[in-house]
Design an enzyme around this catalytic site. Sequence first.
Site, PDB file in Angstrom:
ATOM      1  N   SER A   1       0.905  -1.351  -0.004  1.00 11.10           N
ATOM      2  CA  SER A   1      -0.083   0.010   0.074  1.00 11.10           C
ATOM      3  C   SER A   1       0.963   1.403   0.026  1.00 11.10           C
ATOM      4  O   SER A   1       2.038   1.268  -0.776  1.00 11.10           O
ATOM      5  CB  SER A   1      -1.050  -0.052   1.149  1.00 11.10           C
ATOM      6  OG  SER A   1      -1.979   1.065   1.107  1.00 11.10           O
TER       7      SER A   1
ATOM      8  N   ARG B   1      -5.800   3.255  -0.214  1.00  7.80           N
ATOM      9  CA  ARG B   1      -6.520   3.349   0.963  1.00  7.80           C
ATOM     10  C   ARG B   1      -7.795   2.492   0.592  1.00  7.80           C
ATOM     11  O   ARG B   1      -8.703   2.150   1.416  1.00  7.80           O
ATOM     12  CB  ARG B   1      -7.160   4.644   0.961  1.00  7.80           C
ATOM     13  CG  ARG B   1      -7.831   4.948   2.423  1.00  7.80           C
ATOM     14  CD  ARG B   1      -7.697   6.135   2.872  1.00  7.80           C
ATOM     15  NE  ARG B   1      -8.040   7.453   1.806  1.00  7.80           N
ATOM     16  CZ  ARG B   1      -7.773   8.472   2.167  1.00  7.80           C
ATOM     17  NH1 ARG B   1      -7.426   9.017   3.325  1.00  7.80           N
ATOM     18  NH2 ARG B   1      -8.035   9.324   0.990  1.00  7.80           N
TER      19      ARG B   1
ATOM     20  N   VAL C   1      -5.748   4.116  11.652  1.00  6.62           N
ATOM     21  CA  VAL C   1      -4.615   4.234  10.682  1.00  6.62           C
ATOM     22  C   VAL C   1      -5.337   4.746   9.196  1.00  6.62           C
ATOM     23  O   VAL C   1      -6.539   4.680   8.934  1.00  6.62           O
ATOM     24  CB  VAL C   1      -3.851   3.040  10.443  1.00  6.62           C
ATOM     25  CG1 VAL C   1      -3.261   2.856  11.881  1.00  6.62           C
ATOM     26  CG2 VAL C   1      -4.895   1.863  10.049  1.00  6.62           C
ATOM     27  N   GLU C   2      -4.525   5.273   8.284  1.00  3.27           N
ATOM     28  CA  GLU C   2      -4.826   5.865   7.119  1.00  3.27           C
ATOM     29  C   GLU C   2      -5.580   7.018   7.134  1.00  3.27           C
ATOM     30  O   GLU C   2      -6.856   7.021   6.139  1.00  3.27           O
ATOM     31  CB  GLU C   2      -4.895   4.570   6.073  1.00  3.27           C
ATOM     32  CG  GLU C   2      -3.891   3.881   5.818  1.00  3.27           C
ATOM     33  CD  GLU C   2      -4.153   2.932   4.608  1.00  3.27           C
ATOM     34  OE1 GLU C   2      -5.124   3.066   4.088  1.00  3.27           O
ATOM     35  OE2 GLU C   2      -3.351   2.033   4.200  1.00  3.27           O
ATOM     36  N   GLY C   3      -5.951   7.673   7.949  1.00  6.19           N
ATOM     37  CA  GLY C   3      -7.068   8.719   8.408  1.00  6.19           C
ATOM     38  C   GLY C   3      -7.842   8.307   9.535  1.00  6.19           C
ATOM     39  O   GLY C   3      -8.719   7.203   8.973  1.00  6.19           O
TER      40      GLY C   3
END
Length: 815
Positions: free
Chosen positions: A207, A375, A497-499
């Site tokens: 990713s 994402r 995670v990732e926002g």
Amino acid sequence: MMTLILFVLAAASLLAVMRREAGAKPAIAVMVVFGLLSWIFASGWLTLLLFIGAAVTAAAGLPRFRRSWLTPRVFAMFKKVAPKVSATEQVALDAGTVGWDGDLFTGRPDWHNLLINRNTGLTEEEQAFVDNQCVKAVSMCNAWDVAVERADLPAELWEYIKKEKFLGMIIPKQYGGLEFSAKAQSAVLQRLGANEVLMTSVGVPNSLGPGELLVKYGTDEQKDYYLPRLADGQEIPCFGLTGPRAGSDATSLPDTGIVCKGKYNGKEVLGLKLNFEKRWITLAPIATVVGLAFQMFDPDGLLGEEKELGITCALIPRDTDGMEIGRRHWPIGSPFMNGPIVGKDVFIPLDFIIGGPEMAGEGWRMLVECLSVGRCITLPSGAAGSCATAVGVGGGYTRIRRQFNNPVADMEGVQEALGRIAGYCYIAQSSVLQTANMVDNGGKPAVPSAILKYHLTEMQRSALTDAMDVHGGKTVTLGPRNYMGIGYSGSAVSITVEGANIMTRSLMIFGQGAIRCHPYVLRELAAKDKDDEKAFDDAFFSHAGLIFGNAARAFTQALGLGKAEVPFDSTARRYAQAVARFSAAFGLCSDAAMTTLGSQLKMRELISARLGDMLSNLYMASMVLKHWHETQPVEGEADVLEYSMSMLLSRTEDALDELLNNLPNRAVAVALRVITMPLGRNWHKPHDDLTRRVARAISTDTPVRHKLLAPIWHTEGDDKENPVARYNALLKDNERADPIYRKVAKAAAKGELPAQALHPEEQFEAAYKAEILSEEEITFMREYEKNVLDMLTVDDFPFDALAMDKSTLVDHNPA
């Protein structure tokens, strides 16, 4: 009477013109014709009303008239109230592509745009990898062993992952990688999802990270050196983005890189002095190369006149002087490799910048472009795998676990939870697969990636909660036999995670979509920035036509009139028409919120969140419909489709209702309610009868259950490692066991068995002695009940086994 007839005919004709967005001239013609008819045959007030309407429409709708006096005034007002888009926001808006999400914003989605890119499945090579290498990898680890005994994957599994190039799925074959499609990456992660640590360890390098950044932006030298080493595991990558003072707000990074001269390999070169503190960095403790994001400055002008270059990304070898790396965090539930990285006066040459010195300051663009794809794959795929696992173990356990002489799967309270699990699973699998297919067809779905990240990880958390609930004590007792507890506790990681999920819902989905996906807003803002009055006129009054069109479509379709034409079969058609209806309502409400709140909408996060919820549920509903359209339905799948669509459309209507209850401009809110919900609520949560059918479908040996379990590991493995396979085997035998249970229970109720025969095994033996059961039946039930009891059993430990510090133990039984 004639006045009323003419009024109704005029209104119907105008609605028809508005629905088609035919423009001002047809609307003027309708009003003039009916105005004349009213003048001749009916009352004067209707004539006056229609002629005034025709005049206003001509003044605002005919370009020659409005550009001379109306457009300049509207443009001046627009420039005062339009939101300002920062440079970082603009980069995020420019990242990715617009696809079906843009269609939903129009209020008139063209389903052919969605269906044109048919999912063709995996290649033979990809499918073989999923069926073989993935199954072998997941069979090599046990959740308890990984999470508690080792706090790591076994050494032999790490070697296998590297050897089979799991870490190089996104790397092109020319560099030794697998070069898998997005669908294949998703399939791999779903298959590995039985173990959260394994899925995360494989998913993250594929990713956002050095591999993807190098493939897209690296120099030839960087690609030639790093990509082959990343593909075969010689290098383990991590990416340092978040830190103590910059979590989801990556644009506020306090980490710095100052352009200066320094020594590297004994030579003085131009480079960067880095000072940074990163944490929550996956794979950091074992990483050999660190991708790093930082703010780059050139105070002495060594590169040019620009002093503040902005966010930049660089690659740093692990052994670089001044970098502290190797310590670990302890992620809740699933202790995958994760830790801090600290750097004090770390010097690197400029060539370490990903893409070389020319890419200095381009880091934010690079990151958001990569996130627009990554994402929507990694975390959503893991969520889909978790939901399928919940189907497998939740449905299986509740069928073999009996209370009150019946399987608990037949208790309606349990069925309610099982129905939700099945719906979440179907929605997650459809959304991940079809969005990955968009990526494989050249899309970079920025807004859908935020939708999937938020909603699917929330569905994962809810599905695991429901699965825990129906298991009761079985899964709250930790140990090697507990196949759910560790994954359940670790589900919180995915929502941060990732926002962070709260931020993703309240700021990103609609906040980005309102400008990026709307057919006219971006054009209006661009016209404002360029002070282009003609371009603004074209965009703004086309936008006005869209608003009237959506109002007409939302109103008539809510009344059941003029339903959208959709290319679906009779089972799915009404759901697609409902999506089209709510798309018009969403488009109208979006424009109303932006118009009445203006730049304040940024700060009204609850309003933005509800609009985002509408968009999200409509998007996921569309993915479910596409999945149904493209796959061969199995027996009973129509029930799961109905359950999933009822859930999503009910959630859409919930969001619309809550939006209208809270929109600050109450007059506009009342008008919107009349237009979008003239008959009140139309969609409700799934009916109890449907819930019962869906619950039974996933708790018995049915084609629906097998289809939902297809993406995960469900067919092989020994007793400890694959509970889904064990439940599948028990469910195959349950059809034979169930009538035997009933026969024995009936005999016990009649007093035909000894009163002291209380355990099932004792009752079966007593029934055999009383010749109620045959030799064949008792032989079968002995083995079946043995396997059932083994699946119901929980772990226990020696008294002192759980204390990490044995010196703190208290002697509770002193001599």
